[in-house]
Scaffold this motif. Sequence first.
Motif, PDB file in Angstrom:
ATOM      1  N   VAL A  59       0.858  -1.185   0.000  1.00  0.00           N
ATOM      2  CA  VAL A  59       0.000   0.000   0.000  1.00  0.00           C
ATOM      3  C   VAL A  59       0.891   1.231   0.000  1.00  0.00           C
ATOM      4  O   VAL A  59       2.023   1.192   0.469  1.00  0.00           O
ATOM      5  N   GLY A  60       0.410   2.300  -0.522  1.00  0.00           N
ATOM      6  CA  GLY A  60       1.182   3.527  -0.552  1.00  0.00           C
ATOM      7  C   GLY A  60       0.577   4.498  -1.539  1.00  0.00           C
ATOM      8  O   GLY A  60      -0.419   4.207  -2.199  1.00  0.00           O
ATOM      9  N   LYS A  61       1.187   5.632  -1.633  1.00  0.00           N
ATOM     10  CA  LYS A  61       0.678   6.680  -2.493  1.00  0.00           C
ATOM     11  C   LYS A  61       1.855   7.313  -3.220  1.00  0.00           C
ATOM     12  O   LYS A  61       2.870   7.652  -2.601  1.00  0.00           O
ATOM     13  N   ILE A  62       1.777   7.442  -4.503  1.00  0.00           N
ATOM     14  CA  ILE A  62       2.809   8.100  -5.279  1.00  0.00           C
ATOM     15  C   ILE A  62       2.616   9.600  -5.137  1.00  0.00           C
ATOM     16  O   ILE A  62       1.513  10.115  -5.330  1.00  0.00           O
ATOM     17  N   ILE A  63       3.697  10.290  -4.762  1.00  0.00           N
ATOM     18  CA  ILE A  63       3.629  11.741  -4.581  1.00  0.00           C
ATOM     19  C   ILE A  63       4.708  12.406  -5.440  1.00  0.00           C
ATOM     20  O   ILE A  63       5.640  11.753  -5.886  1.00  0.00           O
TER      21      ILE A  63
END
Length: 122
Positions: A88-92
Amino acid sequence: MEFKKWDFFTNEKIILGYKCQAALSVNDKNDSTLVWFTNDLNYSNGFLFYYGVPGVVLEAYNQSFKNTAHFLAVKIEETEIELLRPTVGKIISQKDFSEIMKIRNEKLGGNYFIKIKPTQVN
Protein backbone atom coordinates in the motif's frame (compact mmCIF):
# COMPACT_ATOMS: atom_id res chain seq x y z
CA MET A 1 13.97 8.82 -7.16
CA GLU A 2 16.29 10.26 -9.69
CA PHE A 3 17.41 7.97 -12.49
CA LYS A 4 20.78 9.12 -13.69
CA LYS A 5 22.54 8.91 -17.02
CA TRP A 6 25.89 7.28 -16.36
CA ASP A 7 29.14 7.47 -18.28
CA PHE A 8 31.24 4.37 -17.65
CA PHE A 9 35.03 4.25 -17.51
CA THR A 10 37.58 1.47 -17.81
CA ASN A 11 39.36 2.57 -14.61
CA GLU A 12 39.48 -0.21 -12.04
CA LYS A 13 40.25 -0.45 -8.34
CA ILE A 14 39.79 -3.05 -5.63
CA ILE A 15 37.38 -2.39 -2.75
CA LEU A 16 36.95 -5.09 -0.07
CA GLY A 17 38.55 -7.57 -2.46
CA TYR A 18 36.09 -6.85 -5.32
CA LYS A 19 37.17 -5.46 -8.68
CA CYS A 20 35.28 -2.21 -9.23
CA GLN A 21 34.65 0.02 -12.24
CA ALA A 22 34.00 3.78 -12.24
CA ALA A 23 30.85 5.57 -13.47
CA LEU A 24 30.12 9.30 -13.52
CA SER A 25 26.85 11.22 -13.70
CA VAL A 26 26.44 15.00 -14.05
CA ASN A 27 23.01 16.60 -13.60
CA ASP A 28 21.60 19.77 -15.15
CA LYS A 29 23.04 21.86 -12.27
CA ASN A 30 26.54 20.47 -12.97
CA ASP A 31 26.48 18.48 -9.73
CA SER A 32 28.46 15.31 -10.21
CA THR A 33 28.34 11.81 -8.77
CA LEU A 34 31.23 9.37 -9.13
CA VAL A 35 30.61 5.77 -8.09
CA TRP A 36 32.73 2.63 -8.01
CA PHE A 37 30.66 -0.51 -8.55
CA THR A 38 31.33 -4.22 -8.86
CA ASN A 39 29.75 -6.95 -10.94
CA ASP A 40 31.44 -9.61 -8.80
CA LEU A 41 28.43 -9.81 -6.45
CA ASN A 42 25.21 -11.48 -7.57
CA TYR A 43 23.15 -8.32 -7.13
CA SER A 44 22.51 -5.35 -9.39
CA ASN A 45 21.27 -2.76 -6.94
CA GLY A 46 23.02 0.44 -6.13
CA PHE A 47 22.54 2.04 -2.75
CA LEU A 48 20.98 5.33 -1.75
CA PHE A 49 19.97 7.02 -5.04
CA TYR A 50 22.53 5.45 -7.36
CA TYR A 51 20.17 3.65 -9.71
CA GLY A 52 21.06 2.69 -13.24
CA VAL A 53 24.50 1.31 -12.40
CA PRO A 54 24.79 -2.35 -13.50
CA GLY A 55 26.33 -3.59 -10.27
CA VAL A 56 26.64 -3.02 -6.54
CA VAL A 57 28.00 0.41 -5.61
CA LEU A 58 30.75 0.09 -3.01
CA GLU A 59 32.03 3.67 -3.04
CA ALA A 60 30.45 6.98 -4.03
CA TYR A 61 31.38 10.64 -4.17
CA ASN A 62 28.40 12.94 -4.48
CA GLN A 63 29.05 16.64 -5.13
CA SER A 64 25.71 18.37 -4.76
CA PHE A 65 23.64 20.34 -2.28
CA LYS A 66 26.64 22.73 -2.02
CA ASN A 67 28.83 20.09 -0.37
CA THR A 68 30.55 16.81 -1.08
CA ALA A 69 29.62 13.46 0.45
CA HIS A 70 31.79 10.34 0.39
CA PHE A 71 30.29 6.91 1.06
CA LEU A 72 32.39 3.75 1.32
CA ALA A 73 31.35 0.16 2.00
CA VAL A 74 33.31 -1.22 4.93
CA LYS A 75 31.79 -4.69 5.23
CA ILE A 76 29.76 -7.05 3.09
CA GLU A 77 27.97 -10.02 4.61
CA GLU A 78 25.10 -12.38 3.83
CA THR A 79 21.92 -11.92 5.82
CA GLU A 80 18.63 -13.72 6.27
CA ILE A 81 16.67 -10.47 6.19
CA GLU A 82 14.12 -10.31 3.39
CA LEU A 83 13.18 -6.87 2.13
CA LEU A 84 9.52 -6.64 1.17
CA ARG A 85 8.02 -4.19 -1.27
CA PRO A 86 5.15 -2.20 0.25
CA THR A 87 1.69 -3.29 -0.87
CA VAL A 88 0.00 0.00 0.00
CA GLY A 89 1.18 3.53 -0.55
CA LYS A 90 0.68 6.68 -2.49
CA ILE A 91 2.81 8.10 -5.28
CA ILE A 92 3.63 11.74 -4.58
CA SER A 93 5.55 14.44 -6.41
CA GLN A 94 9.19 15.26 -5.70
CA LYS A 95 8.02 18.65 -4.38
CA ASP A 96 5.64 17.01 -1.87
CA PHE A 97 8.32 14.48 -0.86
CA SER A 98 10.83 17.29 -0.28
CA GLU A 99 8.33 19.14 1.92
CA ILE A 100 7.63 16.00 3.98
CA MET A 101 11.38 15.41 4.42
CA LYS A 102 11.91 19.05 5.41
CA ILE A 103 9.28 18.73 8.17
CA ARG A 104 10.77 15.39 9.27
CA ASN A 105 14.27 16.84 9.44
CA GLU A 106 13.06 19.85 11.43
CA LYS A 107 11.53 17.46 13.97
CA LEU A 108 14.95 15.75 14.22
CA GLY A 109 16.62 19.07 14.95
CA GLY A 110 17.69 19.76 11.39
CA ASN A 111 19.88 16.67 11.22
CA TYR A 112 19.63 14.90 7.86
CA PHE A 113 21.24 11.75 9.21
CA ILE A 114 20.10 9.18 11.74
CA LYS A 115 22.44 9.08 14.69
CA ILE A 116 23.59 5.65 15.78
CA LYS A 117 25.65 4.58 18.75
CA PRO A 118 28.88 2.96 17.58
CA THR A 119 29.51 -0.56 18.80
CA GLN A 120 32.79 -1.47 20.38
CA VAL A 121 34.89 -4.14 18.76
CA ASN A 122 36.67 -6.45 21.20
